[in-house]
Structures are given as structure tokens and as C-alpha cells.
Design an enzyme around this catalytic site. Structure first.
Site, short mmCIF file in Angstrom:
data_model
loop_
_atom_site.label_atom_id
_atom_site.label_comp_id
_atom_site.label_asym_id
_atom_site.label_seq_id
_atom_site.Cartn_x
_atom_site.Cartn_y
_atom_site.Cartn_z
N MET A 1 3.87 2.52 -5.52
CA MET A 1 4.63 1.29 -5.35
C MET A 1 4.36 0.32 -6.50
SD MET A 1 2.52 -0.30 -2.15
CE MET A 1 3.56 -1.76 -2.01
N ASP B 1 1.08 -5.83 -7.08
CA ASP B 1 2.04 -5.43 -8.11
C ASP B 1 1.75 -6.07 -9.46
OD1 ASP B 1 3.43 -4.09 -6.04
OD2 ASP B 1 4.46 -5.95 -5.51
N THR C 1 -0.97 -10.40 -5.13
CA THR C 1 -0.04 -9.28 -5.07
C THR C 1 -0.61 -8.10 -5.85
OG1 THR C 1 2.14 -8.44 -5.74
CG2 THR C 1 1.29 -10.31 -6.98
#
Length: 208
Positions: free
Chosen positions: A189, A145, A143
Site C-alpha cells: 500500500m 504513506d 501516515t
């Protein structure tokens, strides 16, 4: 000794890191000679529920093909955005999945992805234990993130952080050519984590 059978799935957003992880599993399974079959779910857990899978050892029968997969963008097996319910909420889904896994004589289940993918692995493992199933469920983090509990950093974050910093620097270079006071807002994001936004600080240098 009877050889093992594994199945691998990918889900979430596409990155080159997710194919590198897939290549790593195929390489280990092929050259360890512990596995008879290595299956790939087509479009993740959703595809498996629909009975769509392939034999990866037939497709990647040489080291050259496995190495090429490491550098291949997007996701070779395709993806899905499927939130697996708990087995208390929907037992039928689990019964169907485990019928397929039993039919293929799966001993090891690998799932590559981010938060929802790791949640899927946890739920499948929980159900397996509740019915006394010995299949091993393994989550492989991916990911951008960088927000998976228990990890220092996740594959995919480093390249995304570099991209964010490079993009910010390019915006600043463009702005500096004008004698104009301005405010630029850039949305980055990162789900509920701020690691990618923090990576924008990498754009700082001696003149900026």
C-alpha cells in the site's frame, strides 16, 4: 492570566505512532501548566459532532500513565473515516462544531492523522478565519504513506518501511530453498506515493 483549553482528536489508520503523538500533547499540556482542560474527541471529528469527548487530564493524571500510552498500539481515542465538507457546501456542520468548541472554551485544536485529517484541519482553520474565531487549529502528521506535503518523513513511515523490507526478505528466503524459477508479486500500500514500495529495496544484501 486565564488558562487555555485544548481538544485532541485522532483519525485514519491505527499505528503506535499516533498514540505517541497523543501522549506528547498530553504531557506538554499537563506539565506546562498552561491548560485548564485537555479534552479528547472520541472517534475523531465525527464523534465530536455527536458530542462525544472525554477529559484526558483526569484519565492520564500521572507520568506513568502517559508513558504507557506511548507504547500502546492502535488508537486510544478511536478513529473515524469522515470527509469534512467545505463550509460553503455545508455550513450547518461547521456551526454545530463551533458551538461545541465555544461551549468547551477551546483555544487550541489538535488533530492527529494523515491526508484527510490534515484536510480537516485546513478546512476548520479556513472557516475560523472567515468568522473571526481565534481558535488555533494544529495538524499533527501521522501516515505510513509518507506523502504529506511539507514533511521530510511522517511518524509511522519508518516502522512501516522496516516491516515491508523484513517481509520481502522473508519471502525471498522462503523462495531460495527451491530450485524453481518463479515470479512473486507483492502488493504494497502507499496511496499515490511510492515510498513504502521503494523501502522494499532495503531487503537487498550481499547474496540477494
Amino acid at each position: 492570566m486565564k488558562k487555555r483549553n485544548c481538544i485532541i482528536g485522532q483519525s485514519g489508520g491505527p499505528t503506535i505512532a499516533i498514540n505517541a503523538s497523543l501522549a506528547g500533547i498530553i504531557h506538554k499540556a499537563k506539565y506546562s501548566e498552561e491548560y485548564q482542560n485537555v479534552y479528547g474527541m472520541i472517534n475523531g471529528i465525527k464523534g465530536l459532532l455527536e458530542g462525544r469527548y472525554m477529559n484526558l487530564l483526569e484519565e492520564f493524571n500521572t507520568g506513568e500513565k502517559i508513558n504507557a500510552l506511548k507504547q500502546t498500539p492502535a488508537m486510544y481515542l478511536g478513529s473515524c473515516r469522515f470527509k469534512l465538507p467545505t463550509h460553503e457546501e455545508n455550513t450547518d456542520t461547521y456551526v454545530k462544531l463551533f458551538e461545541i468548541l465555544t461551549k468547551l472554551e477551546i483555544t487550541d485544536f489538535y488533530y492527529i492523522g494523515g491526508n484527510d485529517s490534515m484536510d480537516t484541519v485546513m478546512k476548520l482553520d479556513s472557516y475560523a478565519k472567515s468568522i473571526g474565531c481565534t481558535i488555533k487549529f494544529i495538524g499533527i502528521p501521522k501516515t505510513i504513506d509518507n506523502d504529506l506535503m511539507g514533511t521530510d518523513h511522517t511518524p509511522g513511515f519508518g516502522s512501516a518501511a522496516k516491516y515491508v523490507a523484513s517481509s520481502i526478505l522473508e519471502v525471498v528466503h522462503d523462495s531460495l530453498i527451491y530450485q524453481l524459477q518463479s515470479v512473486t508479486i507483492i502488493e504494497i500500500m502507499g496511496r499515490n506515493a511510492g515510498w513504502l514500495t521503494a523501502a522494499a529495496a532495503l531487503a537487498r544484501n550481499e547474496y540477494n
